[in-house]
Design an enzyme around this catalytic site. Structure first.
Site, PDB file in Angstrom:
ATOM      1  N   ASP A  18       0.825  -1.214   0.000  1.00  0.00           N
ATOM      2  CA  ASP A  18       0.000   0.000   0.000  1.00  0.00           C
ATOM      3  C   ASP A  18       0.857   1.261   0.000  1.00  0.00           C
ATOM      4  OD1 ASP A  18      -2.445   1.389   0.035  1.00  0.00           O
ATOM      5  OD2 ASP A  18      -2.447   1.537   2.221  1.00  0.00           O
ATOM      6  N   SER A  46      -6.547   5.812  -0.306  1.00  0.00           N
ATOM      7  CA  SER A  46      -6.811   4.572  -1.024  1.00  0.00           C
ATOM      8  C   SER A  46      -8.298   4.239  -0.950  1.00  0.00           C
ATOM      9  CB  SER A  46      -5.999   3.421  -0.417  1.00  0.00           C
ATOM     10  OG  SER A  46      -4.618   3.721  -0.412  1.00  0.00           O
ATOM     11  N   GLN A 102      -4.744  -0.974  -7.454  1.00  0.00           N
ATOM     12  CA  GLN A 102      -5.375  -0.079  -6.491  1.00  0.00           C
ATOM     13  C   GLN A 102      -6.015   1.095  -7.213  1.00  0.00           C
ATOM     14  OE1 GLN A 102      -3.459   2.956  -3.498  1.00  0.00           O
ATOM     15  NE2 GLN A 102      -3.639   1.011  -2.406  1.00  0.00           N
TER      16      GLN A 102
END
Length: 288
Positions: free
Chosen positions: A199, A221, A271
Site C-alpha cells: 500500500d 486509497s 489499487q
C-alpha cells in the site's frame, strides 16, 4: 539485520487477540492523523489466515475496500466469515470495525500449491538499492522540512524515480523496499507484511503526471487487490514497479508488480485511489 522498533511494533500489532472462534481484536498502534490503510489490511490477512486448518495452503489473492479512515486511539475488531473450505481453495471474508463502524472490507482466497502452467514477463530494469535515496529523505526535501521525515518505519524504501517539485513526470515509478529487520519464520506474517508494504507509494505514482507531490494533494486509497504468485518470503529487497494508466473524476488507477532481486515476480497489485487538489492549490497549477 537488527529489527527496527517500528517493525517490532508492527509485528506486535499483527498478533491479534482471539475473542471467539472467528472474532479477533487488534491494536492500531501509536500515531496521529489517519491510520495507514496497509496496517488494517495486514491485520485482516492475519485474521483470515488464523481461521484456516493446518495445511490449507497460502494466500493467493485478496480484494479489499477502504471504507472509512481509521484512527490510532480505538482497538479494531475483525469479524471473519468462513465462506468456503474446499480441497484446493479456502475463502474468507473479513470486516474490520472501529468504534462500531466498518472501516475495511476484505475477501481473501487461500490455495494449496500444485504443479501446472508457469510463465512471467521479464523484470523491469533498475539500479540496485545501495546508494539510492531514502523515501523519507526525499519526502523531507520536497516538503522543505527535515522534521517531516518520519524517523522510524517498518519498511525501508529506496527511490529509483524520485519526484521533482513542480515537475510533471510519467505515471510510472520503481522503488526498492524491504522490512527494517528480519521477520519471524511464519509464511502468513510474511504475506501480511508484504500486504502492508504493497500500500506504499502507489497513490504518488498516479499523482506524478500532475506534479502533485507531498503537500500539494489530498489522497486516500479506495480499494486494493494483491495476487501472490506463490508462498512469500519477505526478508530481502524487492523491486516494486508501478504505473497508472488512467485517472478520471479525481480517482487514479494504479497497477504494480513486485520482484525479487533475482527476477522472480512474487506478487501483482492493483489499487484505485482518491486524489484531490486542495482548494488553495486549484489556482496554483503544478510547475508555476
Amino acid at each position: 539485520m537488527t529489527r527496527s522498533r517500528a517493525l517490532d511494533l508492527l509485528l506486535q500489532n499483527l498478533q491479534l487477540e482471539r475473542l471467539d472462534r472467528d472474532l479477533f481484536l487488534g491494536q492500531p498502534g501509536p500515531g496521529s492523523g489517519r491510520l495507514f490503510g496497509g496496517h488494517v489490511a495486514a491485520q485482516s490477512v492475519m485474521a483470515a489466515g488464523l481461521t484456516l486448518e493446518p495445511g490449507a495452503g497460502f494466500i493467493h489473492s485478496l480484494h479489499a475496500y477502504f471504507l472509512k479512515g481509521g484512527t490510532h486511539d480505538v482497538p479494531i475488531r475483525f469479524v471473519v466469515d468462513r465462506i468456503r473450505d474446499g480441497r484446493t481453495f479456502s475463502t474468507r471474508h473479513v470486516v474490520a470495525y472501529q468504534g462500531g463502524e466498518a472501516i475495511f472490507d476484505l475477501s481473501a482466497s487461500f490455495a494449496r500449491p500444485e504443479d501446472g502452467v508457469a510463465h512471467q514477463d521479464v523484470m523491469p530494469s533498475a539500479p540496485p538499492p545501495d546508494g539510492l535515496p531514502d523515501w523519507e529523505d526525499v519526502r523531507g526535501e520536497i516538503l522543505e522540512d527535515a522534521e517531516r521525515r518520519r524517523r522510524s518505519q517498518p519498511i525501508e524504501i529506496r527511490v529509483v524515480d524520485p519526484d521533482l517539485p513542480g515537475e510533471r513526470l510519467p505515471a510510472r515509478r520503481r522503488i526498492w523496499m524491504r522490512p527494517n529487520g528480519d521477520l519471524p519464520d511464519d509464511p502468513l506474517i510474511h504475506a501480511a507484511v508484504l500486504t502492508y508494504a504493497s500500500d506504499r507509494t502507489l497513490l504518488s505514482t498516479a499523482a506524478r503526471p500532475h506534479g502533485l507531490t507531498w503537500g500539494r494533494r489530498m489522497s486516500a486509497s479506495l480499494d486494493h487487490a494483491v495476487w501472490f504468485h506463490g508462498p512469500v518470503t519477505f526478508n530481502d529487497w524487492v523491486l516494486y514497479a508501478s504505473e497508472s494508466p488512467v485517472a478520471r473524476h479525481a480517482r487514479g488507477l494504479i497497477f504494480g508488480s513486485i520482484w525479487t532481486p533475482g527476477g522472480l515476480r512474487i506478487a501483482s497489485v492493483a489499487q484505485e485511489g482518491l486524489i484531490r487538489i486542495p482548494r488553495d492549490r486549484v489556482e496554483d497549477p503544478p510547475g508555476r
